[in-house]
Design a protein around this motif. Structure first.
Motif, PDB file in Angstrom:
ATOM      1  N   GLU A 138       0.804  -1.214   0.000  1.00  0.00           N
ATOM      2  CA  GLU A 138       0.000   0.000   0.000  1.00  0.00           C
ATOM      3  C   GLU A 138       0.845   1.275   0.000  1.00  0.00           C
ATOM      4  N   GLU A 139       2.120   1.195   0.416  1.00  0.00           N
ATOM      5  CA  GLU A 139       2.954   2.387   0.452  1.00  0.00           C
ATOM      6  C   GLU A 139       3.989   2.428  -0.670  1.00  0.00           C
ATOM      7  N   SER A 140       3.932   1.487  -1.589  1.00  0.00           N
ATOM      8  CA  SER A 140       4.931   1.406  -2.647  1.00  0.00           C
ATOM      9  C   SER A 140       4.287   1.278  -4.016  1.00  0.00           C
ATOM     10  N   VAL A 141       5.126   1.426  -5.035  1.00  0.00           N
ATOM     11  CA  VAL A 141       4.729   1.176  -6.412  1.00  0.00           C
ATOM     12  C   VAL A 141       5.440  -0.097  -6.856  1.00  0.00           C
ATOM     13  N   THR A 142       4.678  -1.083  -7.299  1.00  0.00           N
ATOM     14  CA  THR A 142       5.248  -2.359  -7.721  1.00  0.00           C
ATOM     15  C   THR A 142       5.477  -2.349  -9.225  1.00  0.00           C
ATOM     16  N   CYS A 143       6.716  -2.628  -9.624  1.00  0.00           N
ATOM     17  CA  CYS A 143       7.071  -2.600 -11.042  1.00  0.00           C
ATOM     18  C   CYS A 143       7.606  -3.958 -11.475  1.00  0.00           C
ATOM     19  N   SER A 153       7.580  -1.997 -16.314  1.00  0.00           N
ATOM     20  CA  SER A 153       6.222  -1.443 -16.334  1.00  0.00           C
ATOM     21  C   SER A 153       5.653  -1.458 -14.925  1.00  0.00           C
ATOM     22  N   VAL A 154       4.757  -0.507 -14.667  1.00  0.00           N
ATOM     23  CA  VAL A 154       4.112  -0.413 -13.360  1.00  0.00           C
ATOM     24  C   VAL A 154       2.939  -1.382 -13.321  1.00  0.00           C
ATOM     25  N   GLU A 155       2.899  -2.211 -12.283  1.00  0.00           N
ATOM     26  CA  GLU A 155       1.803  -3.175 -12.141  1.00  0.00           C
ATOM     27  C   GLU A 155       0.788  -2.738 -11.089  1.00  0.00           C
ATOM     28  N   ARG A 156       1.264  -2.041 -10.055  1.00  0.00           N
ATOM     29  CA  ARG A 156       0.345  -1.667  -8.985  1.00  0.00           C
ATOM     30  C   ARG A 156       0.832  -0.411  -8.287  1.00  0.00           C
ATOM     31  N   VAL A 157      -0.105   0.489  -7.999  1.00  0.00           N
ATOM     32  CA  VAL A 157       0.200   1.714  -7.274  1.00  0.00           C
ATOM     33  C   VAL A 157      -0.470   1.641  -5.908  1.00  0.00           C
ATOM     34  N   GLY A 158       0.334   1.603  -4.862  1.00  0.00           N
ATOM     35  CA  GLY A 158      -0.215   1.532  -3.507  1.00  0.00           C
ATOM     36  C   GLY A 158      -0.971   2.798  -3.147  1.00  0.00           C
ATOM     37  N   LYS A 159      -2.072   2.649  -2.432  1.00  0.00           N
ATOM     38  CA  LYS A 159      -2.942   3.792  -2.155  1.00  0.00           C
ATOM     39  C   LYS A 159      -2.308   4.814  -1.219  1.00  0.00           C
ATOM     40  N   LYS A 160      -1.240   4.431  -0.509  1.00  0.00           N
ATOM     41  CA  LYS A 160      -0.554   5.374   0.379  1.00  0.00           C
ATOM     42  C   LYS A 160       0.773   5.856  -0.192  1.00  0.00           C
ATOM     43  N   VAL A 162       3.416   8.009  -2.721  1.00  0.00           N
ATOM     44  CA  VAL A 162       3.474   9.403  -3.182  1.00  0.00           C
ATOM     45  C   VAL A 162       2.728   9.556  -4.502  1.00  0.00           C
ATOM     46  N   VAL A 163       2.896   8.604  -5.403  1.00  0.00           N
ATOM     47  CA  VAL A 163       2.211   8.663  -6.694  1.00  0.00           C
ATOM     48  C   VAL A 163       0.706   8.735  -6.498  1.00  0.00           C
ATOM     49  N   ALA A 164       0.175   7.907  -5.610  1.00  0.00           N
ATOM     50  CA  ALA A 164      -1.269   7.892  -5.367  1.00  0.00           C
ATOM     51  C   ALA A 164      -1.750   9.209  -4.776  1.00  0.00           C
ATOM     52  N   ARG A 165      -0.955   9.821  -3.900  1.00  0.00           N
ATOM     53  CA  ARG A 165      -1.371  11.069  -3.256  1.00  0.00           C
ATOM     54  C   ARG A 165      -1.491  12.206  -4.266  1.00  0.00           C
ATOM     55  N   ILE A 166      -0.720  12.156  -5.341  1.00  0.00           N
ATOM     56  CA  ILE A 166      -0.748  13.239  -6.330  1.00  0.00           C
ATOM     57  C   ILE A 166      -1.570  12.873  -7.560  1.00  0.00           C
ATOM     58  N   TRP A 167      -1.357  11.661  -8.112  1.00  0.00           N
ATOM     59  CA  TRP A 167      -1.979  11.283  -9.379  1.00  0.00           C
ATOM     60  C   TRP A 167      -3.072  10.219  -9.238  1.00  0.00           C
ATOM     61  N   GLY A 168      -3.235   9.654  -8.046  1.00  0.00           N
ATOM     62  CA  GLY A 168      -4.198   8.573  -7.889  1.00  0.00           C
ATOM     63  C   GLY A 168      -3.546   7.225  -8.147  1.00  0.00           C
ATOM     64  N   VAL A 169      -4.322   6.165  -8.056  1.00  0.00           N
ATOM     65  CA  VAL A 169      -3.777   4.804  -8.145  1.00  0.00           C
ATOM     66  C   VAL A 169      -3.798   4.243  -9.568  1.00  0.00           C
TER      67      VAL A 169
END
Length: 252
Positions: A138-143, A153-160, A162-169
């Motif tokens: 939830e706090e990381s971006v899984t690539c 490639s990005v597979e999952r954007v954790g909801k907590k 930094v990417v999620a806080r600015i651009w969403g999941v």
């Protein structure tokens, strides 16, 4: 209070022949103006480096003695750059330095710099990740890293994250897109982490398109954790944990 400065003098905000307002961007870029915004919580000076009249910037500095700190300089050079200062003297020195760099054009829009894992300036949240050797989804971006195709490639954007806080999941937001220059530069560290089997810690400074459609220079620090259980596979994964924090990458 908002002040507009043109050709070294304070002016009323220009309007179109029909009385409607020009956008702020048009005033700063095409009218070569400087904007000063002063409020109880601080003061901001805003301009385009390539077009602002030098006399207007120098005139803007005369306001500082009667304006409230902290002071923020917001200027455009391929993207918006924000710098904060506590004193008027610091602002005056910085603006004068930037005036003589107004013709500087950067060779690229993305810069990275690797650091040792014991770097003193590392945010505590990243240091904890390194000590654990793992990061929560939830706090990381899984690539996903494809060693055969030399791509990621990005597979999952954790909801907590930094990417999620600015651009969403969404995995198709600007920082998650594959194949562009930003992706090719920031993903190099993914391959370093996968091939070494060890975490990587680095700083990133890049022009990124935020949800408001504007280009901004964004600085962040990150830790990249490889999945060591996949060491025999050509398709491997890393978890990237980032924090918006000062970066040791100076452009101007």
């Amino acid at each position: 209070m908002v002040f507009w400065i043109k050709d070294g003098a304070l002016v009323e905000r220009p309007v179109k022949p029909d009385g409607s307002e020009y956008s702020e961007r048009v005033l700063l870029d095409h009218f070569h103006m400087v904007k000063v915004l002063s409020a109880d919580n601080g003061t901001t000076i805003k301009w385009f480096m390539s077009s602002a009249n030098w006399s207007s910037l120098i005139y803007a500095l005369t306001f500082l003695r009667v304006c409230m700190p902290p002071f923020t300089l917001t200027y455009m050079n391929m993207g918006w750059i924000n710098e904060e200062f506590e004193t008027a003297e610091e602002v005056m020195d910085r603006v004068e330095a930037l005036i003589f760099k107004s013709d500087v054009h950067f060779s690229q829009r993305t810069y990275t710099r690797a650091f040792s894992l014991d770097e003193k300036g590392m945010p505590e949240s990243l240091r904890v990740i390194l000590e654990k050797g793992d990061a929560a989804e939830e706090e990381s971006v899984t690539c996903m890293v494809d060693l055969n195709k030399d791509s990621s490639s990005v597979e999952r954007v954790g909801k907590k994250s930094v990417v999620a806080r600015i651009w969403g999941v969404s995995p198709v937001s600007f920082p998650c897109l594959s194949g562009n220059t930003y992706d090719r530069i920031v993903s190099r560290s993914y391959f370093d982490a996968v091939r070494s089997g060890r975490p990587v810690y680095d700083h990133v400074l890049a022009v990124m398109v935020k949800p408001d459609g504007e280009h901004h220079w964004v600085g962040y620090q990150r830790v990249i954790i490889p999945d060591i259980t996949e060491s025999r596979l050509t398709h491997r994964h890393v978890r990237v944990v980032s924090e918006l924090a000062p970066v040791n990458i100076r452009l101007l």
